[in-house]
Write a protein that holds these residues in place. Sequence first.
Motif, mmCIF file in Angstrom:
data_model
loop_
_atom_site.group_PDB
_atom_site.id
_atom_site.type_symbol
_atom_site.label_atom_id
_atom_site.label_comp_id
_atom_site.label_asym_id
_atom_site.label_seq_id
_atom_site.Cartn_x
_atom_site.Cartn_y
_atom_site.Cartn_z
ATOM 1 N N GLU A 14 0.842 -1.199 0.000
ATOM 2 C CA GLU A 14 0.000 0.000 0.000
ATOM 3 C C GLU A 14 0.877 1.248 0.000
ATOM 4 N N PRO A 15 0.317 2.407 -0.399
ATOM 5 C CA PRO A 15 1.116 3.644 -0.380
ATOM 6 C C PRO A 15 1.366 4.105 1.063
ATOM 7 N N LYS A 37 5.845 -2.249 0.439
ATOM 8 C CA LYS A 37 6.436 -3.591 0.373
ATOM 9 C C LYS A 37 7.591 -3.643 -0.629
ATOM 10 N N LYS A 38 7.356 -3.106 -1.830
ATOM 11 C CA LYS A 38 8.382 -3.163 -2.867
ATOM 12 C C LYS A 38 9.528 -2.189 -2.578
ATOM 13 N N ARG A 41 11.876 -2.999 0.667
ATOM 14 C CA ARG A 41 12.662 -4.233 0.453
ATOM 15 C C ARG A 41 13.885 -3.978 -0.440
ATOM 16 N N GLN A 42 13.748 -3.013 -1.369
ATOM 17 C CA GLN A 42 14.846 -2.719 -2.294
ATOM 18 C C GLN A 42 16.129 -2.319 -1.565
ATOM 19 N N TYR A 43 15.975 -1.679 -0.413
ATOM 20 C CA TYR A 43 17.156 -1.221 0.328
ATOM 21 C C TYR A 43 18.015 -2.390 0.820
#
Length: 622
Positions: A14-15, A37-38, A41-43
Amino acid sequence: MFNIDEELKKLPDEPGVYLMKDRNGHIIYVGKANSLKKRVRQYFQSSRNNPPKVNAMIKHIHEFEYIIVDSEVEALILEANLIKKNKPKYNILLRDDKQYPYIKVTTNEKYPRVIKTRRVLKDGAKYFGPYPSAYAVKDTIEIIRSLYPIRTCNKNFDKQQKRTRPCLNYYIGRCLGPCQGNVDEKKYMEMIDEVIMFLNGKEDKLIEVIEEKMKKASENLDFESAAKYRDQINSLKVVLEKQKIVSSNLMDQDVIGMARGIDEVCIQIFFIRSGKIVGREHFIISDTFNDDRKEILSSFIKQFYLGTAYIPKEIFIEEEIEDMEAISKWLSEKRGNKVSIRVPKRGEKSQLMEMVKKNAMDMLNQHGEEIVRKQREEEKALEQLKNLLGLDSMPNRIEAYDISNISGVLSVGSMVVFEYGRPKKSDYRRFKIETVLGSDDYKSLEEVIKRRFIRGLEEKKMMEENKIELKGFSLFPDLIMMDGGKGQVNVALQALEEMGLDIPVCGLVKDEFHSTRGIIYNNQEIKLDERSSGFKLIYRIQEEAHRFAISYHRSLRSKNMIKSELDDIKGIGEKRKRELLRHFKTVENIKKASIDELAQVKSMNRKVAEDLYSYFRKNEGR
């Protein structure tokens, strides 16, 4: 124990806004995402393709938290507010938090005035601006007052106002004198309509209106009025010649350009109002991690327009940014109608953008190093102060208090505010001591601290309930600085404790020449190196607090506002009051004096001395 891997699994799709924290719980980065969520997690995936700043930040992330919102615009606003409040280390920060001046036409009152203000309120008045400097506002108001004899006083004509003695402006023809009760309100409002026309940039139309008046006056053989209108037209033409028209559509626009140095970026913004450049401003932003240009531009726009009261109809930037649509929607909601963010490709807008970028580079070359040096010196001073006092966080906002009096009679309190090592004059405050008789610095200090923070707590609660950005009294300091030693510090701490507040308080230790030699903190005196950045900052704060208090005293003297118990005594006028205070220094000494001692004072006589002596004896028990 915070387990990052476990917490990553719980992230919603969610935003929202996420906050990265270090081992001490300090927020080091704030970001927004359409999908928490996306994005988060990238970090924590492969660091091979990460920018240098992200890799540096990841090493310090100990935990994170997030806030879910309903839309991308909400996330954008929350992100900007959290960055402004917390000043995270790894965010791009706009250090300058200026309140730009506006011209206010008080159409919400009878016989409107034209005044300068830094606050835009929904009060029915008309506001014009922002202007790049107070000097620009002053010059514009001076032009208006030379053209139109409108009032400058703050009398309330909405109430039944008695005729009063007119001011000098009336006698020299610079005010029609509504205070005399014989001014035609309709004709006065015609002048105000023309002033508004001028401020709206419709000078050509205004000249046509005045030319028609001049023509009618000539036809009626009223050559004196015709000559006055002719002079007005000539003055307006001089003003028009000084203003460069850069846009043919006469719209309000901001043009934002950027220039890059080694460790800093200069962003230049040109303010165009009704097709004319009315001013410009530049901002130096630290760029030690070589951030992406689009990210810098996006961060600047969000932080700049979060803090300014006026949003133009069009904003031109040099290249598209990632969240351009969301920012445009947010600014449109803030303005109340459509705001367009555009990248000029050709024509006059493209040429104007090149001019703005050229100015940004010139400013960077001329002043960049000096501005950055000064900024780093301020940061170094705050760091030294933090380490010296053992504070948990940087004292980005410091409030300094001073209590002083005039001849022992009128005690006043002053509060000056420094943010990020620089004075923030819009937050300065003055206090007339109301509950303390005579000269009692400790009691006066207690009153000032309580009044300031009781009001602050009330405003903070109201603003948080209504989701309004905190400002003024609702902003609490990271450090309080007293112009005094242990006594003053302990009084302030006691007052704060009674209100349930935990704010560090330090005092300034002075030598026999009244110069600062150290700090009192936790009942210990801490010596300072006079060559250090920390000492120089403290010295500047002390001098500013003292200057502000002295200027208040001068204003009170000039207005004959020195108040004391002597004001209520029959037979004691201004002259006798001054002589008594000059002779005895304080009201307390006057109370203790004998009749003979009172009678010896210049301008006093035996009868008045006996009355004064009897007055104090009669009121001793009250």
